[in-house]
Write a protein that holds these residues in place. Structure first.
Motif, PDB file in Angstrom:
ATOM      1  N   UNK A 153       0.376  -1.150   0.637  1.00 35.17           N
ATOM      2  CA  UNK A 153      -0.040  -0.010  -0.015  1.00 35.17           C
ATOM      3  C   UNK A 153       1.032   1.640  -0.018  1.00 35.17           C
ATOM      4  N   UNK A 154       1.520   0.889   0.538  1.00 35.73           N
ATOM      5  CA  UNK A 154       3.445   2.645   1.060  1.00 35.73           C
ATOM      6  C   UNK A 154       3.442   2.191  -0.331  1.00 35.73           C
ATOM      7  N   UNK A 155       4.034   1.630  -1.086  1.00 35.19           N
ATOM      8  CA  UNK A 155       4.604   1.105  -3.033  1.00 35.19           C
ATOM      9  C   UNK A 155       3.255   1.852  -3.460  1.00 35.19           C
ATOM     10  N   UNK A 156       2.316   1.451  -3.193  1.00 40.21           N
ATOM     11  CA  UNK A 156       0.911   1.929  -4.532  1.00 40.21           C
ATOM     12  C   UNK A 156       1.106   3.334  -4.215  1.00 40.21           C
ATOM     13  N   UNK A 157       1.241   3.882  -3.298  1.00 38.17           N
ATOM     14  CA  UNK A 157       0.913   5.506  -2.528  1.00 38.17           C
ATOM     15  C   UNK A 157       2.041   5.584  -3.672  1.00 38.17           C
ATOM     16  N   UNK A 158       3.251   5.757  -3.725  1.00 37.92           N
ATOM     17  CA  UNK A 158       4.603   6.396  -4.472  1.00 37.92           C
ATOM     18  C   UNK A 158       4.372   5.921  -5.635  1.00 37.92           C
ATOM     19  N   UNK A 159       3.727   4.575  -6.411  1.00 41.20           N
ATOM     20  CA  UNK A 159       3.764   4.303  -7.688  1.00 41.20           C
ATOM     21  C   UNK A 159       2.124   5.620  -8.492  1.00 41.20           C
ATOM     22  N   UNK A 160       1.553   5.552  -7.774  1.00 39.52           N
ATOM     23  CA  UNK A 160       0.478   5.861  -8.250  1.00 39.52           C
ATOM     24  C   UNK A 160       0.285   7.945  -8.075  1.00 39.52           C
ATOM     25  N   UNK A 161       1.781   8.445  -7.358  1.00 38.41           N
ATOM     26  CA  UNK A 161       1.826   9.428  -7.125  1.00 38.41           C
ATOM     27  C   UNK A 161       2.660   9.845  -8.192  1.00 38.41           C
TER      28      UNK A 161
END
Length: 678
Positions: free
Chosen positions: A78-86
């Protein structure tokens, strides 16, 4: 040498920054709620400690297992998802910047319309190159090229430290080329493995048809591929035989390698592999290359071309159109792993973005998700474990003073890489865009391959990390005499708003992580390397004999454990079993020095000993499906989680006292069979 530990999103806390507020909240202690008290700790401590959680959290249909690893991994995802989506939203990010690469990679992974439209187009030029093979020299040249783009066709090749000269990087050739990964899948006669072989042939045929081959020819292709791979497997060593670093170290000149395999001109092949000039090579399994030398000519060129096409599509199947990806999932995940359905697209995309560009993501992760002080807290725990390790070595009654001096010297020289690296790898040459997911994965693979081969002829960089800070994992590298504990190991599920007590810290981070990894330096394999990381015997003959007697006991202990219809391979898993035993003991000894222990503090009506051993059980709280467990026994050097708990604890006398383990119970081992090593 590694422990892979993945986790999920429930309640996490960063150990070093959390403080209790005056306004107390109700604390639900996972060591209490995870238990299944209908099971006696004397009969099965694994299910006693964790069965309550398993009952409330069945394995998702998209996973092979569920437990503490999945909890933490989901949080990290979920943390990496935030990095990717941003990053993906910033379409105007500077070309070549980390943000642009992360965003475009993730966007390409999520663009299923473009992926399906492209079909196998990203591999067409590679297939054409394979189709152009006409003879042995062009076959070998193509095999070399395929290795440079991420394939593992025919054999395994890499550049890493010379085991006997750790200051120098060496060219290494090992057995490989198997679509079923491990040799035993090609020969074991139990019904499950026989079925996997039959399904594998069906899978290859289905994949060849998806490449446009007609059913009759696809069936013939599958048969010829299986025959070739079976012959490669026949020449391959068993899993346990690969654990002997001496027998798998066969250094020779390129000329000698050529004499061993006269049908292969290694001077040319090495250039195709990206090594301009090598003074020597290390051949792990010479008998494998003798056999390969024969097969290069005895198998028709047409069969080799079919095999190379299969190997290529098998390497990149997960990044192609839905039909190919789903067929790949059906065999490797469903048939072999028991997983019923795919993970959500975003999760697969996040995990692959991290897998390919983790070096770039790690820089954001450290800055945005890792509070200051995490590195220091981890190091504090690690040093405490090392201190008690030294105390234990000094008190050993089976080791001579001469060998103790050398063991203590090696222990003192272990380098602890903790948290995150001081410098990051340069990925500026990697070109990523939104046009093709498969090509982006290949670009990252090419960069990783070139980064590896560029090491040859250069001094060894002992500051290099082999993991990312966001990887919930740890390792011991014998050639560097180092352990690496990435930053996210600081995470402990279930302790939001509270600092985990010392029993938790030393049971999970101290015992199953630092204690485990340090012990790898003194297991059956790591113990053969000296303080500088060289494969060099530092033992007296008598001490080595005693040590092997003790490790033989742990092999015998684990050979008796059975999961389903398969026994654990005590020889193949002995290194990890030794590390688990050393870890739980050293974590416990370090915990005994804490205030919580000396004050005999009770928490949730558990005394310090009970709390520590339950915390150790929490560290391996993993419930796996039967297919995943079977696959683990066949191909993994780690024992299944149940026996990573029950096995080591049945050797620890303090555990017996803490839970009143009596003769006749399943957890009881007679004194004569209890294993004590470090």
């Amino acid at each position: 040498m590694k422990i892979i530990r993945k986790i999920a999103t429930v309640t996490l806390i960063i150990i070093n920054l959390v403080s209790c507020t005056k306004k107390e909240t109700t604390f639900i202690d996972p060591l209490i709620t995870n238990r299944d008290t209908t099971i006696s700790p004397s009969e099965d401590f694994f299910h006693y400690a964790n069965g309550g959680w398993f009952n409330q959290h069945p394995i998702p249909t998209s996973e092979r297992s569920n437990g503490i690893f999945r909890m933490i991994q989901d949080t990290i995802n979920n943390q990496i998802k935030s990095i990717c989506e941003t990053s993906a939203k910033e379409t105007s990010a500077e070309k070549g910047s980390n943000k642009q690469k992360i965003g475009d990679f993730y966007a390409s992974a999520m663009d299923t319309v473009a992926i399906d439209k492209a079909g196998i187009t990203p591999l067409k030029s590679k297939f054409a190159r394979i189709e152009a093979i006409t003879d042995v020299p062009s076959l070998l040249k193509t095999i070399g090229y395929l290795h440079t783009i991420g394939s593992g066709a025919a054999f395994s090749f890499y550049v890493s430290q010379d085991d006997k000269l750790s200051s120098k990087n060496a060219v290494k050739f090992m057995q490989g080329g198997l679509g079923l990964r491990q040799r035993d899948y090609y020969f074991n006669t139990d019904a499950e493995t026989v079925n996997i072989r039959a399904e594998y042939v069906k899978h290859i045929q289905a994949m060849m048809q998806l490449l446009g081959v007609n059913p009759s020819e696809a069936s013939q292709n599958a048969t010829s591929i299986m025959k070739l791979e079976t012959d490669l497997a026949k020449a391959s060593r068993k899993l346990e035989a690969l654990r002997d670093p001496v027998k798998n170290y066969n250094k020779m000149s390129v000329l000698q390698f050529k004499a061993l395999t006269p049908n292969i001109d290694w001077n040319i092949t090495l250039k195709d592999l990206g090594i301009a000039k090598a003074d020597s090579v290390i051949v792990g399994q010479p008998e494998f290359y003798k056999a390969l030398n024969t097969y290069i000519k005895s198998y028709p060129i047409a069969d080799w071309k079919t095999y190379l096409k299969w190997d290529l599509v098998n390497t990149y199947a997960s990044y192609l159109n839905a039909a190919i990806e789903n067929q790949n999932f059906k065999f490797y995940s469903t048939v072999m792993g028991g997983v019923k359905k795919q993970k959500p697209r975003w999760k697969r995309s996040v995990e692959q973005t991290d897998g390919s560009l983790g070096e770039l993501i790690g820089q954001v992760y450290v800055k945005d998700y890792l509070p200051a002080g995490s590195k220091e807290k981890l190091l504090e725990i690690g040093n405490n474990i090392r201190d008690v390790y030294a105390e234990h070595i000094k008190k050993l009654d089976w080791m001579s003073a001469e060998t103790k001096v050398k063991a203590l010297n090696k222990l003192s020289k272990i380098v602890m890489k903790v948290g995150y690296p001081d410098k990051w790898k340069d990925m500026s040459s990697v070109v990523i865009d939104r046009n093709s997911y498969c090509q982006n994965v290949m670009a990252a693979n090419v960069w990783a391959y070139q980064y590896m081969t560029s090491k040859y002829g250069k001094p060894v960089d002992r500051t290099e990390w082999s993991m990312y800070p966001q990887t919930y994992n740890a390792y011991y590298n014998p050639s560097n005499n180092e352990i690496c504990v990435p930053a996210c190991n600081i995470l402990v599920p279930g302790f939001e708003g509270k600092l985990p007590d010392d029993a938790i810290l030393y049971g999970i981070i101290g015992g199953s992580t630092f204690g485990h990894e340090i012990t790898h330096g003194f297991d059956d394999e790591g113990s053969q390397y000296d303080e500088k990381g060289n494969l060099n015997n530092w033992w007296t003959a008598e001490d080595l004999k005693k040590f092997k007697t003790k490790t033989g006991l742990i092999v015998s202990q684990f050979n008796k454990y059975k999961v389903g219809n398969k026994n654990i391979n005590g020889s193949a898993t002995q290194g990890e079993n030794i590390a688990d035993l050393g870890g739980v003991i050293m974590g416990y000894e370090a915990f005994k020095k804490t205030k919580q222990y000396t004050a005999k503090e009770m928490i949730s009506k558990l005394n310090p000993d009970q709390r520590y051993f339950l915390a150790y059980g929490y560290a391996w709280m993993v419930n796996s499906n039967k297919e995943a467990l079977s696959q683990q026994i066949m191909s993994d050097v780690h024992s299944p989680p149940q026996y990573r708990i029950n096995g080591p604890l049945s050797n620890v006398s303090e555990f017996y006292k803490a839970f009143n383990i009596k003769p006749g119970s399943k957890m009881y081992q007679p004194d004569s069979l209890r294993v004590e090593i470090w």
